[in-house]
Write an enzyme that holds these catalytic residues in place. Structure first.
Site, mmCIF file in Angstrom:
data_model
loop_
_atom_site.group_PDB
_atom_site.id
_atom_site.type_symbol
_atom_site.label_atom_id
_atom_site.label_comp_id
_atom_site.label_asym_id
_atom_site.label_seq_id
_atom_site.Cartn_x
_atom_site.Cartn_y
_atom_site.Cartn_z
ATOM 1 N N MET A 38 0.845 -1.202 0.000
ATOM 2 C CA MET A 38 0.000 0.000 0.000
ATOM 3 C C MET A 38 0.875 1.245 0.000
ATOM 4 O O MET A 38 1.934 1.261 0.636
ATOM 5 C CB MET A 38 -0.883 0.014 1.247
ATOM 6 C CG MET A 38 -1.673 -1.264 1.455
ATOM 7 S SD MET A 38 -2.814 -1.105 2.829
ATOM 8 C CE MET A 38 -3.359 -2.827 2.984
ATOM 9 N N HIS A 67 -0.123 -8.088 -3.863
ATOM 10 C CA HIS A 67 -1.339 -7.305 -4.127
ATOM 11 C C HIS A 67 -0.962 -5.827 -4.061
ATOM 12 O O HIS A 67 -0.765 -5.270 -2.977
ATOM 13 C CB HIS A 67 -2.379 -7.687 -3.052
ATOM 14 C CG HIS A 67 -3.679 -6.961 -3.156
ATOM 15 N ND1 HIS A 67 -4.636 -7.016 -2.166
ATOM 16 C CD2 HIS A 67 -4.201 -6.175 -4.128
ATOM 17 C CE1 HIS A 67 -5.687 -6.299 -2.511
ATOM 18 N NE2 HIS A 67 -5.440 -5.770 -3.694
ATOM 19 N N MET A 69 -1.766 -2.321 -3.972
ATOM 20 C CA MET A 69 -2.786 -1.280 -3.765
ATOM 21 C C MET A 69 -2.077 0.055 -3.864
ATOM 22 O O MET A 69 -1.909 0.787 -2.885
ATOM 23 C CB MET A 69 -3.450 -1.485 -2.401
ATOM 24 C CG MET A 69 -4.413 -2.666 -2.402
ATOM 25 S SD MET A 69 -4.792 -3.250 -0.750
ATOM 26 C CE MET A 69 -3.398 -4.339 -0.497
ATOM 27 N N MET A 138 -12.286 -7.946 -4.120
ATOM 28 C CA MET A 138 -12.167 -7.420 -2.756
ATOM 29 C C MET A 138 -13.528 -7.496 -2.068
ATOM 30 O O MET A 138 -14.529 -7.010 -2.599
ATOM 31 C CB MET A 138 -11.702 -5.959 -2.777
ATOM 32 C CG MET A 138 -10.277 -5.728 -3.231
ATOM 33 S SD MET A 138 -9.021 -6.591 -2.275
ATOM 34 C CE MET A 138 -9.331 -6.011 -0.608
ATOM 35 N N GLY A 143 -7.195 -1.546 2.344
ATOM 36 C CA GLY A 143 -6.481 -0.606 3.213
ATOM 37 C C GLY A 143 -6.091 -1.211 4.547
ATOM 38 O O GLY A 143 -5.024 -0.922 5.066
ATOM 39 N N PHE A 144 -6.965 -2.075 5.069
ATOM 40 C CA PHE A 144 -6.707 -2.598 6.412
ATOM 41 C C PHE A 144 -7.187 -4.038 6.540
ATOM 42 O O PHE A 144 -8.172 -4.416 5.903
ATOM 43 C CB PHE A 144 -7.421 -1.733 7.459
ATOM 44 C CG PHE A 144 -6.966 -0.305 7.425
ATOM 45 C CD1 PHE A 144 -5.833 0.096 8.131
ATOM 46 C CD2 PHE A 144 -7.641 0.629 6.644
ATOM 47 C CE1 PHE A 144 -5.385 1.404 8.058
ATOM 48 C CE2 PHE A 144 -7.196 1.947 6.562
ATOM 49 C CZ PHE A 144 -6.066 2.341 7.275
ATOM 50 N N GLY A 145 -6.471 -4.793 7.391
ATOM 51 C CA GLY A 145 -6.930 -6.137 7.728
ATOM 52 C C GLY A 145 -8.000 -6.047 8.799
ATOM 53 O O GLY A 145 -8.278 -4.970 9.342
ATOM 54 N N GLY A 146 -8.620 -7.185 9.086
ATOM 55 C CA GLY A 146 -9.539 -7.260 10.218
ATOM 56 C C GLY A 146 -10.911 -6.646 10.013
ATOM 57 O O GLY A 146 -11.621 -6.382 10.978
ATOM 58 N N ASP A 176 -10.572 -11.650 -1.287
ATOM 59 C CA ASP A 176 -9.722 -11.032 -0.254
ATOM 60 C C ASP A 176 -10.533 -10.086 0.621
ATOM 61 O O ASP A 176 -11.115 -9.126 0.120
ATOM 62 C CB ASP A 176 -8.610 -10.251 -0.987
ATOM 63 C CG ASP A 176 -7.587 -9.638 -0.059
ATOM 64 O OD1 ASP A 176 -7.631 -9.885 1.150
ATOM 65 O OD2 ASP A 176 -6.718 -8.897 -0.580
ATOM 66 N N GLY A 177 -10.530 -10.379 1.926
ATOM 67 C CA GLY A 177 -11.134 -9.465 2.897
ATOM 68 C C GLY A 177 -12.188 -10.138 3.756
ATOM 69 O O GLY A 177 -13.212 -10.588 3.252
ATOM 70 N N GLY A 178 -11.897 -10.249 5.056
ATOM 71 C CA GLY A 178 -12.885 -10.797 5.990
ATOM 72 C C GLY A 178 -13.145 -12.279 5.826
ATOM 73 O O GLY A 178 -14.232 -12.766 6.159
ATOM 74 N N GLY A 198 -6.170 -13.042 6.470
ATOM 75 C CA GLY A 198 -5.131 -12.460 7.319
ATOM 76 C C GLY A 198 -5.434 -12.620 8.791
ATOM 77 O O GLY A 198 -4.913 -13.513 9.465
ATOM 78 N N SER A 199 -6.315 -11.771 9.301
ATOM 79 C CA SER A 199 -6.546 -11.757 10.753
ATOM 80 C C SER A 199 -7.101 -13.081 11.262
ATOM 81 O O SER A 199 -6.768 -13.504 12.375
ATOM 82 C CB SER A 199 -7.482 -10.606 11.122
ATOM 83 O OG SER A 199 -8.634 -10.638 10.327
HETATM 84 C C1 DX5 Z 1 -6.880 -5.398 2.671
HETATM 85 C C2 DX5 Z 1 -5.930 -6.460 2.192
HETATM 86 C C3 DX5 Z 1 -6.234 -7.828 2.655
HETATM 87 C C4 DX5 Z 1 -6.245 -7.990 4.146
HETATM 88 C C5 DX5 Z 1 -7.009 -9.211 4.497
HETATM 89 O O1 DX5 Z 1 -6.619 -4.218 2.012
HETATM 90 O O2 DX5 Z 1 -5.902 -6.486 0.780
HETATM 91 O O3 DX5 Z 1 -5.339 -8.756 2.065
HETATM 92 O O4 DX5 Z 1 -4.970 -8.069 4.703
HETATM 93 O O5 DX5 Z 1 -7.073 -9.266 5.882
HETATM 94 P P1 DX5 Z 1 -8.307 -9.922 6.634
HETATM 95 O O6 DX5 Z 1 -8.322 -11.364 6.277
HETATM 96 O O7 DX5 Z 1 -8.005 -9.669 8.066
HETATM 97 O O8 DX5 Z 1 -9.546 -9.200 6.153
HETATM 98 ZN ZN ZN Z 2 -4.790 -8.143 -0.193
#
Ligand code: DX5
Ligand code: ZN
Length: 216
Positions: A38, A67, A69, A138, A143-146, A176-178, A198-199
């Site tokens: 990012m 990835h 971004m 997406m 932008g953020f995990g979790g 990707d995401g959640g 991720g999380s």
């Molecule tokens: C968000 C990222 C994801 C993120 C996924 O911008 O592209 O790859 O890290 O994290 P979780 O699984 O926690 O949503």
């Molecule tokens: Zn990603």
């Protein structure tokens, strides 16, 4: 049935112990390492550069899924390729000449993918599908995990599956995401080939069980 590709995102890893965490992922059966890059411009966060990817390359044999971004993927993708990335995923929403970017990345001998943010429709990316190896849907705002999985993205996965099957494109669908055991299953049922998580994996008491729960 073919096995879902599991690509843990190291955005939720311990950044002061990345080597340990990536080796842990390798030992518990991860397929790819998803690396979220990012630039503080395309998304409101700054993360990992090619130098970190190069250092990590020496610690594992796992395939790197980068990835991007970032607003200018055409400027930086080669640094990530040289650092040992096997797949570069850029965003449909950037202003770059995307067909040229795809060709340049492919010609360099690695795989290329395109990602769509939640507000981007599949119609907006359809023209690129014949040329890419992967499309990344997406299911959170990047932008953020979790963050929480956006269930209203599921029709996009189904729609892409239909187009890719009908037109016989050689293109994987990654989500990707959640992603957790429950949302992962929804995505697999909708036609996903690869799951980023991720999380869910990194906050689990037992990350190996967490990975297994994603494709059972
Ligand atoms: C968000 C990222 C994801 C993120 C996924 O911008 O592209 O790859 O890290 O994290 P979780 O699984 O926690 O949503
Ligand atoms: Zn990603």
């Amino acid at each position: 049935m073919k096995k879902t590709i599991i690509a843990p995102s190291i955005l939720s890893a311990n950044f002061s112990n990345l080597e340990r965490d990536v080796k842990m992922l390798e030992s518990i059966g991860a397929d790819w390492v998803h690396i979220d890059v990012m630039d503080g411009h395309f998304v409101p966060n700054i993360t990992i550069g090619a130098g970190v990817v190069k250092a990590l390359r020496k610690t594992t044999k796992l395939f790197f899924d980068v990835h991007l971004m970032i607003a200018n993927p055409e400027k930086y993708w080669l640094d990530f390729k040289k650092a040992g990335t096997g797949l570069i995923v850029f965003h449909q929403e950037v202003l770059t000449d995307k067909k040229k970017l795809i060709k340049d990345i492919k010609d360099s001998g690695i795989k290329v993918g395109v990602s769509i943010k939640p507000k981007t429709s599949i119609e907006e990316v359809e023209n690129l599908l014949p040329y890419v190896d992967l499309v990344l849907v997406m299911t959170v705002e990047p932008g953020f995990g979790g963050q929480f999985f956006m269930e209203d993205m599921v029709p996009k996965i189904k729609g892409l599956r239909k187009i890719i099957n009908e037109k016989k494109y050689n293109c994987l669908i990654e989500v990707d995401g959640g992603i957790n055991a429950q949302t992962g299953k929804i995505c697999i049922d909708a036609g996903a080939d690869a799951l980023v998580s991720g999380s869910y994996i990194f906050s689990a008491k037992n990350p190996a069980e967490a990975i297994k729960s994603l494709f059972i």
